[in-house]
Write an enzyme that holds these catalytic residues in place. Structure first.
Site, PDB file in Angstrom:
ATOM      1  N   GLU A   1      -9.808  -5.856   2.558  1.00 46.49           N
ATOM      2  CA  GLU A   1      -8.374  -5.548   2.672  1.00 46.49           C
ATOM      3  C   GLU A   1      -7.792  -6.134   3.972  1.00 46.49           C
ATOM      4  OE1 GLU A   1      -6.449  -1.726   1.109  1.00 46.49           O
ATOM      5  OE2 GLU A   1      -6.741  -1.295   3.234  1.00 46.49           O
TER       6      GLU A   1
ATOM      7  N   HIS B   1       0.849  -1.206   0.000  1.00 50.39           N
ATOM      8  CA  HIS B   1       0.000   0.000   0.000  1.00 50.39           C
ATOM      9  C   HIS B   1       0.884   1.256   0.000  1.00 50.39           C
ATOM     10  CE1 HIS B   1      -2.980   2.919   1.281  1.00 50.39           C
ATOM     11  NE2 HIS B   1      -3.931   1.999   1.269  1.00 50.39           N
TER      12      HIS B   1
HETATM   13  C1  LIG Z   1      -6.615   1.416  -2.612  1.00 51.59           C
HETATM   14  C2  LIG Z   1      -7.215   0.425  -1.710  1.00 51.59           C
HETATM   15  O1  LIG Z   1      -6.554  -0.036  -0.803  1.00 51.59           O
HETATM   16  N1  LIG Z   1      -8.499   0.051  -1.985  1.00 51.59           N
HETATM   17  C3  LIG Z   1      -9.249  -0.721  -1.023  1.00 51.59           C
HETATM   18  C4  LIG Z   1      -9.912   0.219  -0.030  1.00 51.59           C
HETATM   19  O2  LIG Z   1     -10.763   1.281  -0.407  1.00 51.59           O
HETATM   20  P1  LIG Z   1     -11.345   2.066  -1.679  1.00 51.59           P
HETATM   21  O3  LIG Z   1     -11.816   3.368  -1.164  1.00 51.59           O
HETATM   22  O4  LIG Z   1     -10.379   2.127  -2.791  1.00 51.59           O
HETATM   23  O5  LIG Z   1     -12.606   1.128  -2.088  1.00 51.59           O
HETATM   24  P2  LIG Z   1     -13.565   1.358  -3.337  1.00 51.59           P
HETATM   25  O6  LIG Z   1     -14.565   2.399  -3.032  1.00 51.59           O
HETATM   26  O7  LIG Z   1     -12.756   1.533  -4.565  1.00 51.59           O
HETATM   27  O8  LIG Z   1     -14.320  -0.053  -3.363  1.00 51.59           O
HETATM   28  C5  LIG Z   1     -13.643  -1.216  -3.786  1.00 51.59           C
HETATM   29  C6  LIG Z   1     -14.164  -1.684  -5.155  1.00 51.59           C
HETATM   30  O9  LIG Z   1     -15.460  -2.293  -5.007  1.00 51.59           O
HETATM   31  C7  LIG Z   1     -16.229  -2.041  -6.188  1.00 51.59           C
HETATM   32  N2  LIG Z   1     -17.418  -1.239  -5.827  1.00 51.59           N
HETATM   33  C8  LIG Z   1     -17.528  -0.639  -4.612  1.00 51.59           C
HETATM   34  C9  LIG Z   1     -18.675   0.071  -4.277  1.00 51.59           C
HETATM   35  C10 LIG Z   1     -19.720   0.188  -5.227  1.00 51.59           C
HETATM   36  O10 LIG Z   1     -20.773   0.819  -5.013  1.00 51.59           O
HETATM   37  N3  LIG Z   1     -19.565  -0.413  -6.438  1.00 51.59           N
HETATM   38  C11 LIG Z   1     -18.436  -1.122  -6.767  1.00 51.59           C
HETATM   39  O11 LIG Z   1     -18.346  -1.639  -7.875  1.00 51.59           O
HETATM   40  C12 LIG Z   1     -15.319  -1.295  -7.162  1.00 51.59           C
HETATM   41  O12 LIG Z   1     -14.648  -2.219  -7.962  1.00 51.59           O
HETATM   42  C13 LIG Z   1     -14.371  -0.600  -6.206  1.00 51.59           C
HETATM   43  O13 LIG Z   1     -13.172  -0.167  -6.819  1.00 51.59           O
HETATM   44  O14 LIG Z   1     -10.667  -0.534   0.917  1.00 51.59           O
HETATM   45  C14 LIG Z   1     -11.688  -1.325   0.347  1.00 51.59           C
HETATM   46  C15 LIG Z   1     -12.418  -1.955   1.507  1.00 51.59           C
HETATM   47  O15 LIG Z   1     -12.860  -0.956   2.387  1.00 51.59           O
HETATM   48  C16 LIG Z   1     -11.093  -2.346  -0.615  1.00 51.59           C
HETATM   49  O16 LIG Z   1     -10.256  -3.238   0.082  1.00 51.59           O
HETATM   50  C17 LIG Z   1     -10.306  -1.612  -1.672  1.00 51.59           C
HETATM   51  O17 LIG Z   1      -9.702  -2.538  -2.537  1.00 51.59           O
END
Ligand SMILES: CC(=O)N[C@H]1[C@@H](OP(=O)(O)OP(=O)(O)OC[C@H]2O[C@@H](n3ccc(=O)[nH]c3=O)[C@H](O)[C@@H]2O)O[C@H](CO)[C@H](O)[C@@H]1O
Ligand SMILES: [Mn+2]
Length: 284
Positions: free
Chosen positions: A235, A165
């Site tokens: 994660e 990360h």
């Molecule tokens: C950079 C990083 O470390 N990313 C992680 C982090 O936050 P992130 O804030 O990056 O998570 P995020 O909002 O990108 O959600 C993870 C993924 O789930 C999918 N999605 C989510 C919501 C939705 O309404 N529709 C949808 O398709 C989409 O592929 C998205 O990229 O923490 C998450 C859990 O809390 C996941 O472990 C992510 O992999």
């Protein structure tokens, strides 16, 4: 195959760790010869699957991810893009380069964003045993809110790999945001943990990704039965898996950059970068 002879008395990088204490390479810019790796993987006719989920409002991210992947991801190799979505019509029908295929998988999705992100483990597990195992050798599992900005190729491939990360690579264990409640299946004691791995990018051979996602899904279900959820959802469970099933290759933060963390000296290339998002807008 012609290339300069490797020099045993020359360190490719002296500023960063390039090999873990369990002897897994850590992939940084300047540590590998891509021509050698490409030739080896071409001989094996490697097939790579890229999984991505675009549920509800995350469809806004898919076009950029695919377009930039066509430019930078596994160029010259066979690629299957596996897009899991609740709205097949919303997936753009891009024309892809030779040997590259777009496969749209219709799923129903969940209401809570936490369930959407966590249930990716279950779906990747199930499709691994039913479909991916017959179609590809390796899986690369990505978040949707990412874009490729530089080369990402076969140097990442290994039995099972994780990505360090970008927010924690210089930090102590106390700073890692591992799950610290000992009654959670994601629990990592304060005096354990090697690196903090991102949830947005992991992969490996299909059989290994099956084991990883199966573990993470089962851990999540164990917690769900107790009415708890690990701090950073999938994660956290991924970090737990990697603690006791060490990755055979690690990717440096070049592979999951976020401009929020600026431009530290050790990061020479930003290969896969987060697209800024308005949480209130995309998560409902
Ligand atoms: C950079 C990083 O470390 N990313 C992680 C982090 O936050 P992130 O804030 O990056 O998570 P995020 O909002 O990108 O959600 C993870 C993924 O789930 C999918 N999605 C989510 C919501 C939705 O309404 N529709 C949808 O398709 C989409 O592929 C998205 O990229 O923490 C998450 C859990 O809390 C996941 O472990 C992510 O992999
Ligand atoms: Mn994300």
């Amino acid at each position: 195959m012609l290339y300069g002879k490797p020099n045993l008395l020359f360190a490719s990088r002296s500023d960063v760790m390039v090999l873990t204490p369990w002897l897994a390479p850590i992939i940084w810019n300047g540590t590998y010869n891509l021509d050698i790796l490409n030739a080896l993987f071409h001989l094996r006719r490697v097939r790579v699957g890229l999984t991505v989920f675009v549920i509800r409002k995350y469809k806004v991210f898919i076009k950029t991810l695919l377009q930039t992947a066509e430019t930078f991801f596994m160029v010259g190799h066979k690629v299957h893009y596996y897009i899991f979505t609740d709205d097949v019509q919303a997936i753009p029908n891009l024309s892809l380069k030779e040997g590259r295929h777009l496969v749209v998988l219709n799923i129903s999705g969940y209401k809570r964003w936490q369930d959407i992100t966590m249930r990716r483990m279950q779906l990747i597990r199930d499709y691994s045993s039913q479909k991916f195992i017959n179609e590809v050798d390796y899986l690369v599992c990505l978040d949707a809110d990412l874009k490729f900005m530089d080369h990402v190729g076969v140097e990442i491939l290994s039995n099972v790999f994780g990505v360090i990360h970008p927010g924690f690579f210089g930090e102590s264990r106390q700073v890692f945001t591992h799950e610290r409640r000992n009654y959670s299946a994601g629990y990592i004691p304060e005096d354990e943990g090697d690196f903090y791995y991102t949830g947005c990018f992991f992969g490996g051979r299909v059989e290994e990704v099956y084991k990883l996602t199966n573990f993470c899904h089962n851990a999540m279900m164990e917690d769900k039965a107790k009415n708890i959820e690990a701090l950073w959802h999938d994660e956290s469970y991924l970090n737990k898996y990697f603690l006791y099933h060490k990755p055979t290759k690690l990717l440096s933060p070049e592979y999951a950059w976020n401009d929020y963390y600026g431009s530290p000296n050790v990061v020479k290339r930003k290969r896969l970068v987060h697209v800024p998002k308005d949480y209130a807008q995309v998560r409902d």
